[in-house]
Design an enzyme around this catalytic site. Structure first.
Site, PDB file in Angstrom:
ATOM      1  N   CYS A   1       9.235 -52.233 -54.293  1.00 14.51           N
ATOM      2  CA  CYS A   1       8.032 -51.391 -54.171  1.00 14.51           C
ATOM      3  C   CYS A   1       6.913 -51.906 -55.067  1.00 14.51           C
ATOM      4  O   CYS A   1       5.744 -51.752 -54.753  1.00 14.51           O
ATOM      5  CB  CYS A   1       8.383 -49.951 -54.507  1.00 14.51           C
ATOM      6  SG  CYS A   1       9.237 -49.789 -56.074  1.00 14.51           S
TER       7      CYS A   1
ATOM      8  N   GLU B   1       8.601 -41.146 -54.026  1.00 16.90           N
ATOM      9  CA  GLU B   1       8.435 -42.478 -54.619  1.00 16.90           C
ATOM     10  C   GLU B   1       8.260 -43.430 -53.440  1.00 16.90           C
ATOM     11  O   GLU B   1       9.234 -43.763 -52.769  1.00 16.90           O
ATOM     12  CB  GLU B   1       9.663 -42.856 -55.456  1.00 16.90           C
ATOM     13  CG  GLU B   1       9.983 -41.905 -56.607  1.00 16.90           C
ATOM     14  CD  GLU B   1       8.962 -41.953 -57.733  1.00 16.90           C
ATOM     15  OE1 GLU B   1       8.128 -42.877 -57.743  1.00 16.90           O
ATOM     16  OE2 GLU B   1       8.989 -41.066 -58.591  1.00 16.90           O
TER      17      GLU B   1
ATOM     18  N   LYS C   1      21.721 -38.900 -49.444  1.00 17.35           N
ATOM     19  CA  LYS C   1      21.687 -39.573 -48.140  1.00 17.35           C
ATOM     20  C   LYS C   1      21.233 -41.006 -48.410  1.00 17.35           C
ATOM     21  O   LYS C   1      20.057 -41.275 -48.601  1.00 17.35           O
ATOM     22  CB  LYS C   1      20.696 -38.843 -47.230  1.00 17.35           C
ATOM     23  CG  LYS C   1      20.993 -38.943 -45.746  1.00 17.35           C
ATOM     24  CD  LYS C   1      21.058 -40.339 -45.192  1.00 17.35           C
ATOM     25  CE  LYS C   1      19.692 -40.922 -44.924  1.00 17.35           C
ATOM     26  NZ  LYS C   1      19.763 -42.347 -44.520  1.00 17.35           N
TER      27      LYS C   1
ATOM     28  N   GLU D   1       1.397 -52.883 -46.974  1.00 20.39           N
ATOM     29  CA  GLU D   1       2.567 -53.335 -47.730  1.00 20.39           C
ATOM     30  C   GLU D   1       3.295 -54.398 -46.895  1.00 20.39           C
ATOM     31  O   GLU D   1       3.499 -54.214 -45.697  1.00 20.39           O
ATOM     32  CB  GLU D   1       3.508 -52.153 -47.994  1.00 20.39           C
ATOM     33  CG  GLU D   1       4.665 -52.523 -48.885  1.00 20.39           C
ATOM     34  CD  GLU D   1       5.591 -51.342 -49.195  1.00 20.39           C
ATOM     35  OE1 GLU D   1       5.922 -50.573 -48.278  1.00 20.39           O
ATOM     36  OE2 GLU D   1       5.985 -51.204 -50.366  1.00 20.39           O
TER      37      GLU D   1
HETATM   38  P1  NAD Z   1      12.424 -45.772 -45.143  1.00 15.16           P
HETATM   39  O1  NAD Z   1      11.317 -44.790 -45.329  1.00 15.16           O
HETATM   40  O2  NAD Z   1      12.571 -46.426 -43.838  1.00 15.16           O
HETATM   41  O3  NAD Z   1      13.850 -45.071 -45.431  1.00 15.16           O
HETATM   42  C1  NAD Z   1      14.154 -44.477 -46.662  1.00 15.16           C
HETATM   43  C2  NAD Z   1      15.233 -43.433 -46.450  1.00 15.16           C
HETATM   44  O4  NAD Z   1      14.728 -42.366 -45.651  1.00 15.16           O
HETATM   45  C3  NAD Z   1      16.474 -43.950 -45.719  1.00 15.16           C
HETATM   46  O5  NAD Z   1      17.607 -43.364 -46.314  1.00 15.16           O
HETATM   47  C4  NAD Z   1      16.265 -43.436 -44.314  1.00 15.16           C
HETATM   48  O6  NAD Z   1      17.454 -43.262 -43.575  1.00 15.16           O
HETATM   49  C5  NAD Z   1      15.610 -42.090 -44.589  1.00 15.16           C
HETATM   50  N1  NAD Z   1      14.841 -41.551 -43.465  1.00 15.16           N
HETATM   51  C6  NAD Z   1      14.250 -42.227 -42.463  1.00 15.16           C
HETATM   52  N2  NAD Z   1      13.607 -41.356 -41.636  1.00 15.16           N
HETATM   53  C7  NAD Z   1      13.793 -40.121 -42.159  1.00 15.16           C
HETATM   54  C8  NAD Z   1      13.368 -38.815 -41.777  1.00 15.16           C
HETATM   55  N3  NAD Z   1      12.611 -38.609 -40.708  1.00 15.16           N
HETATM   56  N4  NAD Z   1      13.726 -37.767 -42.558  1.00 15.16           N
HETATM   57  C9  NAD Z   1      14.464 -37.963 -43.668  1.00 15.16           C
HETATM   58  N5  NAD Z   1      14.921 -39.168 -44.066  1.00 15.16           N
HETATM   59  C10 NAD Z   1      14.577 -40.238 -43.317  1.00 15.16           C
HETATM   60  O7  NAD Z   1      12.261 -46.815 -46.310  1.00 15.16           O
HETATM   61  P2  NAD Z   1      13.109 -48.129 -46.562  1.00 15.16           P
HETATM   62  O8  NAD Z   1      12.728 -49.144 -45.554  1.00 15.16           O
HETATM   63  O9  NAD Z   1      14.545 -47.763 -46.722  1.00 15.16           O
HETATM   64  O10 NAD Z   1      12.566 -48.560 -48.017  1.00 15.16           O
HETATM   65  C11 NAD Z   1      11.476 -49.384 -48.202  1.00 15.16           C
HETATM   66  C12 NAD Z   1      10.285 -48.579 -48.657  1.00 15.16           C
HETATM   67  O11 NAD Z   1      10.605 -47.856 -49.836  1.00 15.16           O
HETATM   68  C13 NAD Z   1       9.105 -49.450 -49.043  1.00 15.16           C
HETATM   69  O12 NAD Z   1       7.924 -48.882 -48.530  1.00 15.16           O
HETATM   70  C14 NAD Z   1       9.111 -49.402 -50.555  1.00 15.16           C
HETATM   71  O13 NAD Z   1       7.869 -49.648 -51.153  1.00 15.16           O
HETATM   72  C15 NAD Z   1       9.594 -48.018 -50.804  1.00 15.16           C
HETATM   73  N6  NAD Z   1      10.163 -47.907 -52.156  1.00 15.16           N
HETATM   74  C16 NAD Z   1       9.488 -47.208 -53.103  1.00 15.16           C
HETATM   75  C17 NAD Z   1       9.978 -47.143 -54.395  1.00 15.16           C
HETATM   76  C18 NAD Z   1       9.248 -46.410 -55.493  1.00 15.16           C
HETATM   77  O14 NAD Z   1       9.825 -46.232 -56.548  1.00 15.16           O
HETATM   78  N7  NAD Z   1       8.014 -45.994 -55.286  1.00 15.16           N
HETATM   79  C19 NAD Z   1      11.171 -47.788 -54.697  1.00 15.16           C
HETATM   80  C20 NAD Z   1      11.829 -48.491 -53.703  1.00 15.16           C
HETATM   81  C21 NAD Z   1      11.327 -48.539 -52.424  1.00 15.16           C
END
Ligand code: NAD
Length: 512
Positions: free
Chosen positions: A268, A234, A161, A366
Site C-alpha cells: 500500500c 486502511e 475473513k 494505484e
Molecule cells: P480487495 O479490496 O480486493 O480485498 C480485500 C479483502 O476484502 C479481501 O479479503 C476480499 O475478499 C474482501 N472483499 C472483497 N469484496 C468484498 C465485499 N464486497 N465486502 C466485504 N469484503 C470484501 O483488496 P486486495 O486486492 O486484497 O488488497 C490490495 C489493496 O489493499 C490495495 O489497494 C492496497 O493498497 C490495499 N492495502 C492497504 C493497506 C493499508 O494499510 N492502507 C495495507 C495493505 C493493502
C-alpha cells in the site's frame, strides 16, 4: 458449496481447495465469538498478556513454516515473508501485550471551571464485543494479526475473513491459536471471498476493521453505514518519494528501488512516484535503472530471489495495461516494461518509467506492481504540489540532509505518515499510528491512537455536590431570566471589566 482454489503465483500449481463460508456460517461464527467474548472481556490485562505472549512464542517456534506458507501462496521472497509479515506480528503482539493496559487506562479529564463546581470526569475504555477483521493478500499474516492483537488486548473477540488469495495463511492463524492453547473462539477464521466479507459486514459484529482496496472499502462503508456500524479503513495509496538536491544519493537510490519493488510492488505504501530535483535527476535515473537491472526475479523460495511474481493474472494485467498506456502516451521505459516470459507464473519485470505525465494511469491510479516512475522537479513547491495532487494520502517520504527543512516540507504534505530519509517502514513500528488521508482511509491502526479504535469510550461524570439541586433546573422565573445573561457575561465576557460587570449584575439580580 463453492470452493476457493488457492494457487502458487510463481508456479501456477494448485495448492488447495477450501470451502467458502456462506452467510449462515459467518453468523454462526459471530455468535460463537460473542459467547467467547462473555468470558474473554472479563479477563485481566495480565491474563490477556500471558495468552498473547504464549501465541508469540508459538509463532517464533514456527516462523519458517509460517513464512513458507506465505511464500507459496503470495509469491514473495522468503526473507520478506519473515521480515515484513512475521516480524511485525511479533512486534505487535509484544508491544500490545505489554502496553495495552497503560494505553487503555482510565483517563481523568481536566474539566476547567467545572471542577470548582465539585465535578469530576473521566474516560474509560470498554471493549466493543466481536470485531470483524477483513484482510488483503499482500501481507496476509501481519495485516490480519495486527488488528487481532489490538482487538484481543482491548478485550474483544474476532472473526477474521482473510483474502481468498491467501486463505492458507488465514487457516494457519487458526492453527496457531489452537496449537498455542488460547481460549476457544476468541479468534475464528472464516475463509471465503467477497461474499463472505459482505456477510461479515452484514452480521452482528460491532465494528469492521478493513484493509484492502479503496473500491472495496467504499462498498463496505456504505453497507456498514446502513446500521451505523463503525469502520476502520486502511486503503490504497500512490505514495510519493521526494529527493531534494542534497539527498544522500547512494542510499536514496537503493531505497527508491526497494520501496518500489519490495513484495513485487504490491504494498500500500510502495514508492509509486519518485520526484527528483533536476540537478540530481540524471544521476538518480541512471542509478535506479542500473539497480533495477541487477535484480533477480524468481520463485520466492530461492534464497537469491529479489522479486517474486504478482499475485494473480488480474494484477499482472493491471500493471501491463498501465505501462502500455503510459508508453502509448509518450513515456519512455528504461528498464523492464513487459512480462517475464522466462518464468511460468505471473511475473512482470521491474520497470522504470520516465517522461510521464499526471494524466497517465501509471501516475494517477494505484499500480500495485513493480513500476518506478521517475519525475524531475525544479522547486520544492512544485514537488509538494505534484506529490499532493492525488486522491490518495497514505504515506510520503522526503530525502535530504537538511532535517529542519524536511520537517517544514513534511507539514505541507497531505499524508497520514511522512518519513524523512526512510520510506514506509513505520508500519512495523507498533508505537506509531498508521492510516491515510483522503481516499487512503479512515481511522488509524497501531500505537495509542490505533488501539482506541478497538474500544467504546465511556465518559463518567460525577457531581460531588449531590445534596445541592442545580439552580438551572425547573422552575424558571423572571429572576432566572435576568441572572442567566449576567452569568454569561461573567463566564465568557471579553476582558476583566466585562466579567466583573457580569458578576456584579448576577449578584444584584440574585439577591433582588
Ligand atoms: P480487495 O479490496 O480486493 O480485498 C480485500 C479483502 O476484502 C479481501 O479479503 C476480499 O475478499 C474482501 N472483499 C472483497 N469484496 C468484498 C465485499 N464486497 N465486502 C466485504 N469484503 C470484501 O483488496 P486486495 O486486492 O486484497 O488488497 C490490495 C489493496 O489493499 C490495495 O489497494 C492496497 O493498497 C490495499 N492495502 C492497504 C493497506 C493499508 O494499510 N492502507 C495495507 C495493505 C493493502
Amino acid at each position: 458449496m463453492d470452493k476457493i482454489v488457492v494457487t502458487n503465483p510463481a508456479t501456477l500449481e494448485k495448492l488447495a481447495e477450501v470451502e467458502i463460508w456462506d452467510a449462515p456460517r459467518v453468523e454462526d461464527a459471530v455468535r460463537r465469538a460473542a459467547r467467547a467474548f462473555d468470558s474473554w472481556h472479563r479477563t485481566s490485562f495480565r491474563e490477556r498478556r500471558r495468552w498473547l505472549l504464549r501465541l508469540k512464542d508459538e509463532i517464533i517456534k514456527r516462523k519458517r513454516e509460517i513464512a513458507e506458507v506465505i511464500v507459496k501462496e503470495n509469491g514473495k521472497p522468503f526473507v520478506e515473508a519473515l521480515a515484513y509479515d512475521v516480524m511485525p506480528v511479533l512486534e505487535f503482539l509484544t508491544y500490545f501485550a505489554q502496553r495495552a493496559e497503560d494505553l487503555l487506562r482510565k483517563e481523568l479529564l481536566d474539566i476547567g471551571k467545572w471542577k470548582f463546581m465539585r465535578r469530576e470526569s473521566y474516560l474509560e475504555f470498554a471493549p466493543l464485543g466481536v470485531v470483524g477483521v477483513i484482510s488483503p493478500w499482500n501481507f496476509p499474516f501481519s495485516l490480519s494479526m495486527g488488528p487481532i492483537a489490538q482487538a484481543l488486548m482491548a478485550g474483544n473477540t474476532v472473526v477474521l475473513k482473510p483474502s481468498e488469495l491467501t486463505t492458507l495463511t488465514g487457516l494457519k492463524i487458526a492453527d496457531l491459536f489452537r496449537d498455542a492453547g488460547l481460549p476457544q473462539d476468541i479468534v475464528i477464521v472464516a475463509p471465503g471471498d467477497g461474499r463472505t466479507g459482505d456477510a461479515l459486514v452484514r452480521s452482528s459484529v460491532r465494528k469492521i476493521v478493513f484493509t484492502g482496496s479503496t473500491a472495496t472499502g467504499k462498498k463496505i462503508m456504505s453497507l456498514a453505514g446502513q446500521d451505523l456500524k463503525p469502520v476502520v479503513m486502511e486503503l490504497g495509496g500512490k505514495d510519493p518519494m521526494i529527493l531534494l538536491k542534497d539527498a544522500h544519493l547512494p542510499t536514496a537510490i537503493k531505497a527508491a528501488v526497494w520501496g518500489a519493488y519490495v513484495n513485487c510492488g504490491q504494498v500500500c505504501c510502495s514508492v509509486e512516484r519518485l520526484y527528483v530535483h533536476k540537478n540530481i535527476y540524471k544521476e538518480v535515473l541512471d542509478g535506479v535503472v542500473a539497480e533495477t537491472n541487477s535484480l533477480r526475479q524468481g520463485n520466492g523460495m530461492d534464497p537469491e530471489t529479489d522479486i517474486g511474481p504478482l499475485i494473480s493474472e488480474r494484477q499482472l494485467r493491471i500493471v501491463e495495461s498501465q505501462v502500455d498506456e503510459a508508453r502509448k502516451k509518450g513515456a519512455r521505459i528504461l528498464a523492464g516494461g513487459e512480462r517475464n516470459r522466462e518464468l511460468k507464473g505471473w511475473f512482470y519485470k521491474p520497470t522504470v518509467l520516465t517522461d510521464v505525465t499526471p494524466q497517465m494511469q501509471a501516475i494517477r491510479d494505484e499500480t500495485f506492481g513493480p513500476t518506478l516512475p521517475v519525475i524531475p522537479f525544479e522547486s520544492e513547491d512544485e514537488a509538494l504540489s505534484m506529490a499532493n495532487d492525488s486522491p490518495y494520502g497514505l504515506t510520503a517520504s522526503i530525502w535530504t540532509a537538511n532535517l529542519a527543512r524536511a520537517r517544514e516540507l513534511a507539514s505541507r504534505l497531505e499524508y497520514g505518515s511522512v518519513s524523512i530519509n526512510d520510506h514506509g517502514v513505520t508500519y512495523g513500528i507498533a508505537q506509531t499510528p498508521w492510516g491515510g488521508w483522503k481516499q487512503s482511509g479512515i481511522g488509524r491502526t497501531h500505537g495509542s491512537i490505533g488501539i482506541r479504535e478497538m474500544v467504546e469510550i465511556r465518559h463518567v461524570h460525577t457531581n460531588r455536590g449531590f445534596r445541592m439541586s442545580n439552580p438551572m433546573w425547573f422552575k424558571y422565573d423572571r429572576k432566572k431570566s435576568e441572572v442567566v445573561p449576567a452569568a454569561l457575561d461573567l463566564l465568557y465576557g471579553r476582558g476583566v471589566r466585562h466579567r466583573v460587570k457580569g458578576l456584579m449584575q448576577a449578584l444584584r439580580r440574585a439577591s433582588s
